[in-house]
Design a protein around this motif. Structure first.
Motif, PDB file in Angstrom:
ATOM      1  N   VAL A 285      -2.312  -0.768  -1.754  1.00 40.07           N
ATOM      2  CA  VAL A 285      -0.979  -1.177  -2.183  1.00 40.07           C
ATOM      3  C   VAL A 285      -0.256  -1.688  -0.945  1.00 40.07           C
ATOM      4  N   GLU A 286       0.707  -2.579  -1.131  1.00 40.52           N
ATOM      5  CA  GLU A 286       1.459  -3.117  -0.004  1.00 40.52           C
ATOM      6  C   GLU A 286       2.953  -2.913  -0.213  1.00 40.52           C
ATOM      7  N   GLU A 287       3.666  -2.822   0.900  1.00 33.88           N
ATOM      8  CA  GLU A 287       5.111  -2.592   0.852  1.00 33.88           C
ATOM      9  C   GLU A 287       5.768  -3.343   1.996  1.00 33.88           C
ATOM     10  N   MET A 288       6.771  -4.139   1.708  1.00 32.82           N
ATOM     11  CA  MET A 288       7.531  -4.814   2.756  1.00 32.82           C
ATOM     12  C   MET A 288       8.387  -3.789   3.483  1.00 32.82           C
ATOM     13  N   ASP A 289       8.204  -3.678   4.787  1.00 36.90           N
ATOM     14  CA  ASP A 289       8.977  -2.712   5.561  1.00 36.90           C
ATOM     15  C   ASP A 289      10.147  -3.350   6.300  1.00 36.90           C
ATOM     16  N   SER A 290       9.970  -4.588   6.769  1.00 35.61           N
ATOM     17  CA  SER A 290      11.037  -5.224   7.536  1.00 35.61           C
ATOM     18  C   SER A 290      12.208  -5.639   6.656  1.00 35.61           C
ATOM     19  N   SER A 291      11.966  -5.831   5.373  1.00 32.78           N
ATOM     20  CA  SER A 291      13.028  -6.077   4.394  1.00 32.78           C
ATOM     21  C   SER A 291      12.700  -5.206   3.196  1.00 32.78           C
ATOM     22  N   LEU A 292      12.998  -3.935   3.341  1.00 36.94           N
ATOM     23  CA  LEU A 292      12.468  -2.896   2.469  1.00 36.94           C
ATOM     24  C   LEU A 292      12.703  -3.201   0.998  1.00 36.94           C
ATOM     25  N   GLY A 293      11.597  -3.206   0.245  1.00 37.99           N
ATOM     26  CA  GLY A 293      11.661  -3.410  -1.198  1.00 37.99           C
ATOM     27  C   GLY A 293      11.438  -4.835  -1.647  1.00 37.99           C
ATOM     28  N   ASP A 294      11.458  -5.795  -0.724  1.00 36.70           N
ATOM     29  CA  ASP A 294      11.261  -7.200  -1.083  1.00 36.70           C
ATOM     30  C   ASP A 294       9.758  -7.479  -1.135  1.00 36.70           C
ATOM     31  N   ASN A 295       9.133  -7.128  -2.234  1.00 35.80           N
ATOM     32  CA  ASN A 295       7.671  -7.100  -2.334  1.00 35.80           C
ATOM     33  C   ASN A 295       7.096  -8.223  -3.175  1.00 35.80           C
ATOM     34  N   ASP A 296       7.809  -9.300  -3.340  1.00 42.27           N
ATOM     35  CA  ASP A 296       7.336 -10.372  -4.205  1.00 42.27           C
ATOM     36  C   ASP A 296       5.983 -10.895  -3.721  1.00 42.27           C
ATOM     37  N   GLY A 297       4.987 -10.825  -4.576  1.00 48.48           N
ATOM     38  CA  GLY A 297       3.661 -11.314  -4.260  1.00 48.48           C
ATOM     39  C   GLY A 297       2.790 -10.340  -3.501  1.00 48.48           C
ATOM     40  N   PHE A 298       3.292  -9.175  -3.178  1.00 45.36           N
ATOM     41  CA  PHE A 298       2.499  -8.186  -2.460  1.00 45.36           C
ATOM     42  C   PHE A 298       1.481  -7.543  -3.405  1.00 45.36           C
ATOM     43  N   ILE A 299       0.376  -7.082  -2.829  1.00 43.22           N
ATOM     44  CA  ILE A 299      -0.697  -6.468  -3.613  1.00 43.22           C
ATOM     45  C   ILE A 299      -0.206  -5.178  -4.247  1.00 43.22           C
ATOM     46  N   VAL A 300      -0.457  -5.054  -5.546  1.00 43.40           N
ATOM     47  CA  VAL A 300      -0.145  -3.837  -6.282  1.00 43.40           C
ATOM     48  C   VAL A 300      -1.455  -3.116  -6.589  1.00 43.40           C
ATOM     49  N   LEU A 301      -1.348  -1.856  -7.005  1.00 45.73           N
ATOM     50  CA  LEU A 301      -2.530  -1.026  -7.196  1.00 45.73           C
ATOM     51  C   LEU A 301      -3.535  -1.652  -8.147  1.00 45.73           C
ATOM     52  N   GLU A 302      -3.052  -2.212  -9.263  1.00 46.97           N
ATOM     53  CA  GLU A 302      -3.988  -2.772 -10.237  1.00 46.97           C
ATOM     54  C   GLU A 302      -4.816  -3.910  -9.643  1.00 46.97           C
ATOM     55  N   GLU A 303      -4.203  -4.700  -8.760  1.00 48.31           N
ATOM     56  CA  GLU A 303      -4.956  -5.770  -8.100  1.00 48.31           C
ATOM     57  C   GLU A 303      -6.005  -5.192  -7.159  1.00 48.31           C
ATOM     58  N   ALA A 304      -5.645  -4.138  -6.454  1.00 47.41           N
ATOM     59  CA  ALA A 304      -6.600  -3.491  -5.558  1.00 47.41           C
ATOM     60  C   ALA A 304      -7.745  -2.862  -6.338  1.00 47.41           C
ATOM     61  N   GLN A 305      -7.449  -2.285  -7.492  1.00 47.76           N
ATOM     62  CA  GLN A 305      -8.510  -1.707  -8.313  1.00 47.76           C
ATOM     63  C   GLN A 305      -9.469  -2.787  -8.819  1.00 47.76           C
ATOM     64  N   TYR A 306      -8.917  -3.916  -9.203  1.00 52.68           N
ATOM     65  CA  TYR A 306      -9.764  -5.029  -9.634  1.00 52.68           C
ATOM     66  C   TYR A 306     -10.653  -5.483  -8.476  1.00 52.68           C
ATOM     67  N   LEU A 307     -10.074  -5.640  -7.290  1.00 54.06           N
ATOM     68  CA  LEU A 307     -10.844  -6.033  -6.116  1.00 54.06           C
ATOM     69  C   LEU A 307     -11.959  -5.037  -5.845  1.00 54.06           C
ATOM     70  N   ALA A 308     -11.653  -3.751  -5.932  1.00 48.35           N
ATOM     71  CA  ALA A 308     -12.663  -2.723  -5.671  1.00 48.35           C
ATOM     72  C   ALA A 308     -13.839  -2.855  -6.632  1.00 48.35           C
ATOM     73  N   GLN A 309     -13.550  -3.088  -7.893  1.00 44.41           N
ATOM     74  CA  GLN A 309     -14.622  -3.248  -8.870  1.00 44.41           C
ATOM     75  C   GLN A 309     -15.478  -4.474  -8.575  1.00 44.41           C
ATOM     76  N   GLU A 310     -14.849  -5.560  -8.180  1.00 42.25           N
ATOM     77  CA  GLU A 310     -15.590  -6.781  -7.886  1.00 42.25           C
ATOM     78  C   GLU A 310     -16.423  -6.637  -6.609  1.00 42.25           C
ATOM     79  N   LEU A 311     -15.907  -5.918  -5.611  1.00 39.43           N
ATOM     80  CA  LEU A 311     -16.691  -5.673  -4.405  1.00 39.43           C
ATOM     81  C   LEU A 311     -17.923  -4.836  -4.722  1.00 39.43           C
ATOM     82  N   GLU A 312     -17.753  -3.863  -5.584  1.00 38.53           N
ATOM     83  CA  GLU A 312     -18.901  -3.050  -5.991  1.00 38.53           C
ATOM     84  C   GLU A 312     -19.963  -3.913  -6.675  1.00 38.53           C
TER      85      GLU A 312
END
Length: 747
Positions: A285-312
């Motif tokens: 998961v990703e989180e904008m720290d320099s402008s806290l909460g401005d996460n437009d386009g950042f990786i969310v858990l579901e995207e990471a889970q999809y990536l994990a399945q495809e890597l497997e």
């Protein structure tokens, strides 16, 4: 539980007079935390907005009893039942049969000299000692091998394979496996932005990664770890916030977004075969720290889970999990930075604070001072794949053995990645497995070891050999050479410098007696923990050093003042004087403004408005502590801005100072304190020539410590061999331990 389908994932106060001289020194270990909660003054209540409750805040200010603390800490995370069986259970990862779950994660070791043409003995010993200590798998960073052209984007040398084999063979001799981590954006492929690559360049990168992995396999390495995490180039392809390509490698959909990563894994598998293990590293998961909460386009858990399945599916054997934070990227692997400073839990490095209940999708555990913070994220990735999953993120098995053992036993993580802890004590796994936890040198989270990217020297606060082995100071390397002749050594001073000097001298074969004027050992470690809180584990460091004195058969005598006459009466061959530095007092109290020395603070007599005079680490630590008590603090720094808090690592400064600024601390740099008036402190600002009075009720003098060599000079004048140990150039704990180690190696 049943794994989600690919489609489902991819489409969406006691009175404390004489604070540091009395109670603080008794506050070592577990008692420190409880003592500091009874400070004699009530901390200012947090406002509701800071706690994420602004939308539902009542019209009247809530009473303190109804305010929820932001990121409350569970101090029981360091519990130890004695059972670490899960950590030391075997596991198969690809073609590797690991003897336990501990992995040395990739990080810069800085053990190769510039322009090296052969593998350095420093690098061989550095990683070899970690393997000897029981670590099951060691992942090297590309820097160790880059001189030989073995990693991707490099020009291979004919000698490269043979040089790399030296370190692979050394690690294998210790019954450990070895791998290398690499990513995209290398010297021969210098493009660093996802949108700048042509399609042809991408195809060449894929092939290059496969060829690099094959070179490493031929050099005797057991695996590679492909890095698609933090904010590296490969991660940019995965992120909708940066990938604006319109071809098949764009981020228009999940399939295109992960295409490059999959092709690299497939190419490595094709070139290296099924008997070579492929590890991957991703952001869960990703989180904008320099402008806290401005996460437009950042990786969310579901995207990471999809990536994990495809890597497997593509042939990956393992997934390591991190988080992505672009501003202070150190958080990606060192979440304990977010807890640096007294009661600064969740500090971003930009003057704001993460709310772990909401940020990182509420999946980062921020309740353990940074320890094990990524475990919940690893668990979420494990839910959707069948290959093993692990994480780094201050997975300190010494500090939190029950927490980490339970995570492995419960199946939340399969591998425990560590770096700094193994640098501090390469024997951590062996000692922990053998039930010798109290003999493990503690990592105190100072981050001096990661200072090089920010332009400062790297070192370790506790292990004096780190970055000093095979230098002019320590040409013999990591090993201690036995003394040519055993001597009767007297050590004067029971702080970290004296304790380390006594330990090293005894291990080299000398007969050592340590004398301490106070009734207990530790020196200023108690003071440090009182102001810093428990995050940096100063109590653990004191306990470790005391235990090492027992193991080395050092005789310790407390409550003993040492002067020249006493030294003569004892008749030692050598005296090591480690009495610490001294402080000067330059200001006097007025009728209404109280001046206190940093060494004898009375917390109950500190006014709500405080000025600290001094720009060293003690000044900043005390400011952090007083801010948490609800005080209003300003700092008068006699030095320039760039040396404020210079004794601490640059990473600690990057998180602590913005937090203080955000809490209203005004720092006057290049300023001289000239006079205590009836209403405050008058200063002169040298950069502009301005005279100013700061209104306050308390002034705390925290000048830099100065050399204190009178005793060693007096002893030397009698003809007895005597050495100053740190007291001639006092700075910080790291320099004290370093001085103790170096001096004791020389006698």
């Amino acid at each position: 539980m049943e794994k989600p389908s690919k489609e489902a994932i991819g489409t969406t106060g006691i009175s404390r007079r004489s604070f540091v001289e009395g109670a603080a020194l008794a506050a070592i270990g577990a008692t420190a935390a409880s003592a500091l909660s009874l400070t004699g003054c009530s901390p200012a209540p947090s406002n509701s907005a800071e706690n994420g409750n602004a939308a539902n805040a009542p019209s009247a200010a809530p009473s303190p009893s109804t305010v929820v603390e932001l990121n409350p800490q569970d101090d029981s995370y360091d519990s130890y039942s004695g059972d670490v069986s899960a950590i030391f259970s075997p596991i198969t990862i690809g073609s590797m049969n690991l003897k336990n779950r501990i992995v040395k994660s990739a990080a810069g070791s800085d053990t190769m000299p510039k322009g090296a043409t052969e593998m350095s003995q420093n690098a061989i010993d550095y990683y070899g000692l970690i393997a000897d200590g029981g670590t099951a798998l060691i992942i090297l960073e590309t820097g160790t091998l880059s001189p030989f052209g073995l990693t991707n984007g490099s020009k291979p040398s004919e000698q490269g394979v043979l040089e790399a084999q030296k370190i692979a063979d050394r690690i294998h001799q210790a019954d450990a496996y070895v791998g290398v981590q690499f990513g995209l954006g290398t010297p021969l492929s210098p493009i660093t932005q996802v949108n700048d690559y042509t399609n042809e360049e991408i195809k060449a990168l894929v092939k290059d990664c496969g060829e690099a992995a094959l070179r490493l396999k031929n050099a005797g390495f057991d695996c590679v770890e492909m890095k698609g995490a933090t904010t590296d180039v490969l991660n940019q392809f995965l992120s909708r916030s940066r990938n604006f390509r319109e071809d098949e490698y764009g981020a228009q959909n999940n399939e295109n977004r992960v295409r490059l990563f999959k092709e690299i894994i497939e190419e490595i598998r094709s070139q290296c075969g099924e008997d070579f293990t492929i590890l991957t590293l991703i952001n869960a998961v990703e989180e904008m720290d320099s402008s806290l909460g401005d996460n437009d386009g950042f990786i969310v858990l579901e995207e990471a889970q999809y990536l994990a399945q495809e890597l497997e599916k593509s042939g990956a054997d393992f997934i390591q999990v991190r988080v992505g934070v672009p501003g202070q990227e150190v958080t990606c692997y060192g979440p304990d930075c977010n807890h640096t400073g007294y009661k600064m839990d969740g500090a971003t490095g930009f003057g704001t604070q993460f709310d772990y209940a909401k940020h990182f999708e509420g999946l980062m555990d921020g309740s353990h001072s940074g320890v094990g913070g990524f475990i919940p994220l690893a668990k979420k990735i494990k839910e959707v794949v069948d290959i093993p999953v692990g994480c780094a993120g201050n997975m300190d098995a010494r500090l939190a053995p029950d927490l980490i053992n339970a995570a492995v036993a419960n199946g939340d993580v399969d591998l425990v990645f560590m770096n700094r802890m193994l640098v501090v004590d390469p024997e951590l796994p062996k000692k922990l497995e053998e039930g010798r936890r109290d003999e493990i040198a503690p990592c105190t989270k100072c981050f001096h070891c990661h200072a090089k990217p920010l332009g400062e020297a790297e070192m370790c606060r506790v292990n004096a050999t780190t970055q000093f082995a095979y230098t002019e100071e320590m040409p013999e390397g990591y090993a201690l050479e036995p003394a040519e002749k055993s001597k009767n050594v007297m050590v004067v001073g029971g702080g970290p410098a004296g304790m380390e000097a006594a330990r090293i001298a005894a291990l080299r074969g000398h007969t050592v007696t340590l004398y301490e004027q106070k009734d207990s050992l530790g020196g200023l470690l108690g003071t440090a923990q009182a102001y810093k809180g428990t995050h940096e584990r100063m109590g653990d460091l004191k306990d470790y050093l005391a235990r090492q004195l027992e193991i080395a058969s050092v005789q310790t005598v407390t409550g003993q003042t040492v002067d020249v006459d006493f030294v003569k009466s004892e008749g030692p061959d050598v005296v090591l004087v480690a009495v610490g530095g001294s402080r000067e007092s330059k200001l006097s109290s007025s009728a209404s403004v109280n001046v206190m020395d940093v060494g004898s603070i009375d917390l109950n007599e500190i006014d709500d408005d405080v000025v600290i005079v001094g720009g060293n680490l003690q000044a900043v630590d005390i400011a952090s502590f007083l801010i948490a008590q609800g005080k209003h603090v300003d700092i008068v720094n006699p030095g320039a801005k760039d040396v404020l808090d210079i004794e601490q690592s640059p990473w600690v400064r990057r998180f602590t100072l913005p937090h203080l600024y955000a809490k209203g601390v005004k720092v006057y740099n290049e300023a001289d304190a000239t006079e205590v008036t009836d209403s405050g402190l008058r200063i002169t600002m040298r950069d502009c020539g301005l005279d100013k009075e700061i209104v306050c009720g308390t002034v705390i003098e925290c000048w830099d410590m100065v050399g204190n060599t009178a005793l060693v000079d007096d002893i030397a004048a009698t003809g007895i061999e005597a050495y100053a140990v740190g007291c001639d150039a006092p700075k910080n704990i790291q320099s004290a331990i370093h001085a103790g180690n170096i001096v004791a190696r020389s006698i």
